[in-house]
Design an enzyme around this catalytic site. Structure first.
Site, PDB file in Angstrom:
ATOM      1  N   CYS A   1       7.932  21.796  54.251  1.00 46.07           N
ATOM      2  CA  CYS A   1       6.958  21.236  55.191  1.00 46.07           C
ATOM      3  C   CYS A   1       7.072  21.868  56.569  1.00 46.07           C
ATOM      4  O   CYS A   1       6.093  21.921  57.313  1.00 46.07           O
ATOM      5  CB  CYS A   1       7.158  19.729  55.324  1.00 46.07           C
ATOM      6  SG  CYS A   1       6.819  18.800  53.820  1.00 46.07           S
TER       7      CYS A   1
ATOM      8  N   ARG B   1       8.774  25.015  57.327  1.00 44.29           N
ATOM      9  CA  ARG B   1       9.036  26.441  57.456  1.00 44.29           C
ATOM     10  C   ARG B   1       8.549  27.210  56.241  1.00 44.29           C
ATOM     11  O   ARG B   1       8.459  26.679  55.132  1.00 44.29           O
ATOM     12  CB  ARG B   1      10.519  26.708  57.687  1.00 44.29           C
ATOM     13  CG  ARG B   1      11.429  26.506  56.497  1.00 44.29           C
ATOM     14  CD  ARG B   1      12.895  26.792  56.846  1.00 44.29           C
ATOM     15  NE  ARG B   1      13.394  25.859  57.841  1.00 44.29           N
ATOM     16  CZ  ARG B   1      13.722  26.203  59.088  1.00 44.29           C
ATOM     17  NH1 ARG B   1      13.621  27.459  59.484  1.00 44.29           N
ATOM     18  NH2 ARG B   1      14.174  25.293  59.940  1.00 44.29           N
TER      19      ARG B   1
END
Length: 463
Positions: A50, A52
């Site tokens: 979420c 990276r």
């Protein structure tokens, strides 16, 4: 050949852009194969979460490698290269190793010390193994990173800083509901609907249970998985029931919270589905988003999503905690050990080549001596051969031991290159990675190819 990281995270890019680069298993597999199709890249591993998107690869050429990775990301995401240039960061050689250790330890996470990233890195490694894209370099680095992450969580109190993004989201939701997150059971008397049945949904159900939720309602596209999650909640002492996924909106008028973590192609919660006058706290844990932002415009409806969590995280930043200092000390220790071992491995081919060359020179001289002194007996000749080889070995022993010791130390000298130059050895395919830990954009073929965003390192304080 050196490890190269090209990535984007919550520290360098807006959520809207991270969403566009987010990869499911299918896209990750296709992108990995596309990376391996580039001549400059020999290994590849992709971490997509979420917060990276990072490409770990091994390259024979820094400049070409960066360009190849950026082009592949452009092709996979549809994001134009100019936009990517503005938000991507690059880590190379020792700096790449340090970055992976810091990330896997949870020290670069939105919630300091979160544990989910270890599992996400492990999953990325396992997937890359299945694709056949992991070689010796990424295998060694990933195993070191996972080991470091385990040490950080077992030997420090870093977990106290925050177990996961899920706990952070639940705490933010409680605050926005006007509840005390520090109270014993702030959600007592409340009911929550959990959409999805994966790891994030399971964690959400667990945290809601710990916060004293009185009832849970589960919904998932696969009914059996929702039923299993409900069973686990019941076993934990939290009353739970299941509704058909297509009937999820029917539960909105009897719940106080809706938590969604499905990764669906379309919104799971839309404004038109929410009953007029409903009072709802919506928590969106998905990337791309599950819940339409427009829901928050409805009276009585509030929303926590990853973008808002990013903002809250930046606003709530503080100085380094003692546990973080301890964690960074472990990272430094493991990094020093890893880079020393890598430099020793890098010099082995040059040392072997030197020994082969010395042995060849010795053999040539023995052949010439045999021709000039044909009268030497076999016994005497055997002693001559032993003596010459013993002299060669003794002459090389101290330098080769010393060069390995020197190579193990950090520094800018490439000892394998020095051996090649000093003794006229043929250029070897495996060369030591430079010890450089930073790169300037001006060093690239196109100075604008990437913006080098400084992520926290073992020698820097956290943002």
């Amino acid at each position: 050949m050196s490890v190269l990281i090209v990535g984007m995270s919550h520290r360098s890019a807006p959520v809207s852009l991270l969403e566009r680069l987010s990869m499911d298993d299918s896209v990750r597999g296709e992108t990995t194969q596309a990376l391996l199709g580039r001549a400059s890249l020999s290994e590849a591993l992709i971490v997509s979460t979420c917060n990276r998107l990072e490409v770990y690869t091994v390259t024979s050429s820094f400049h070409t490698g960066v360009n190849d990775v950026v082009e592949v990301l452009h092709e996979a995401s549809g994001v134009d290269i100019e936009t990517l240039r503005g938000y991507l960061y690059v880590r190379y050689a020792d700096a790449a190793a340090e970055h992976m250790l810091v990330v896997t330890s949870g020290l670069d996470s939105m919630v300091l010390g979160e544990q989910q990233i270890i599992g996400q890195v492990r999953t990325a490694y396992q997937a890359a193994n299945e694709y056949g894209s992991v070689g010796p370099a990424l295998h060694s680095l990933t195993q070191t990173a996972l080991h470091t992450g385990k040490r950080v969580h077992s030997e420090t109190a870093i977990d106290d800083a925050g177990a996961s993004m899920v706990s952070f989201a639940v705490d933010r939701a409680l605050v926005q509901m006007g509840l005390d997150s520090e109270a014993e059971a702030p959600l007592s008397g409340k009911t929550a609907l959990v959409l999805g049945a994966g790891a994030m949904s399971s964690l959400a159900a667990t945290h809601l249970g710990r916060a004293g939720i009185s009832n849970l309602i589960m919904a998932n596209r696969t009914l059996e998985r929702a039923e299993r999650l409900a069973e686990h909640s019941l076993e934990a002492g939290v009353p739970a029931e299941v509704v058909e996924y297509d009937q999820r909106a029917s539960a909105y008028n009897r719940v106080d919270l809706v938590v969604s973590a499905t990764g669906a192609d379309d919104f799971t919660v839309k404004p038109e589905d929410i009953p007029e006058g409903a009072s709802l706290m919506l928590v969106d844990l998905s990337m791309p988003r599950d819940i339409d932002d427009a829901c928050a415009d409805l009276p009585g409806v509030d929303l926590v999503n990853i973008e808002r969590l990013h903002k809250a995280s930046r606003e709530g930043g503080s100085g380094m905690a003692p546990s973080e200092e301890e964690a960074l000390a472990i990272v430094r220790e493991e990094l020093d050990s890893f880079t020393s071992e890598q430099r020793i491995r890098d010099i082995v081919p040059a040392v072997s080549a030197l020994r082969r060359q010395a042995a060849s020179v010795g053999s040539d001289e023995l052949d010439r001596l045999r021709q000039r002194a044909p009268g030497i007996s076999e016994v005497e000749w055997g002693e001559v051969e032993k003596t010459v080889r013993r002299v060669v070995d003794k002459l090389l022993h101290e330098p080769t031991v010393r060069v390995k010791e020197l190579a193990a130390r950090s520094g800018s000298i490439s000892y394998d290159s020095a051996l090649q130059e000093l003794f006229g050895l043929e250029s070897l395919a495996s060369t030591a990675a430079p010890a450089t830990t930073s790169v300037n954009a001006s060093e690239l073929p196109d100075a604008g190819i990437v913006a080098f965003v400084n992520a926290p390192s073992a020698t820097q304080t956290r943002e």
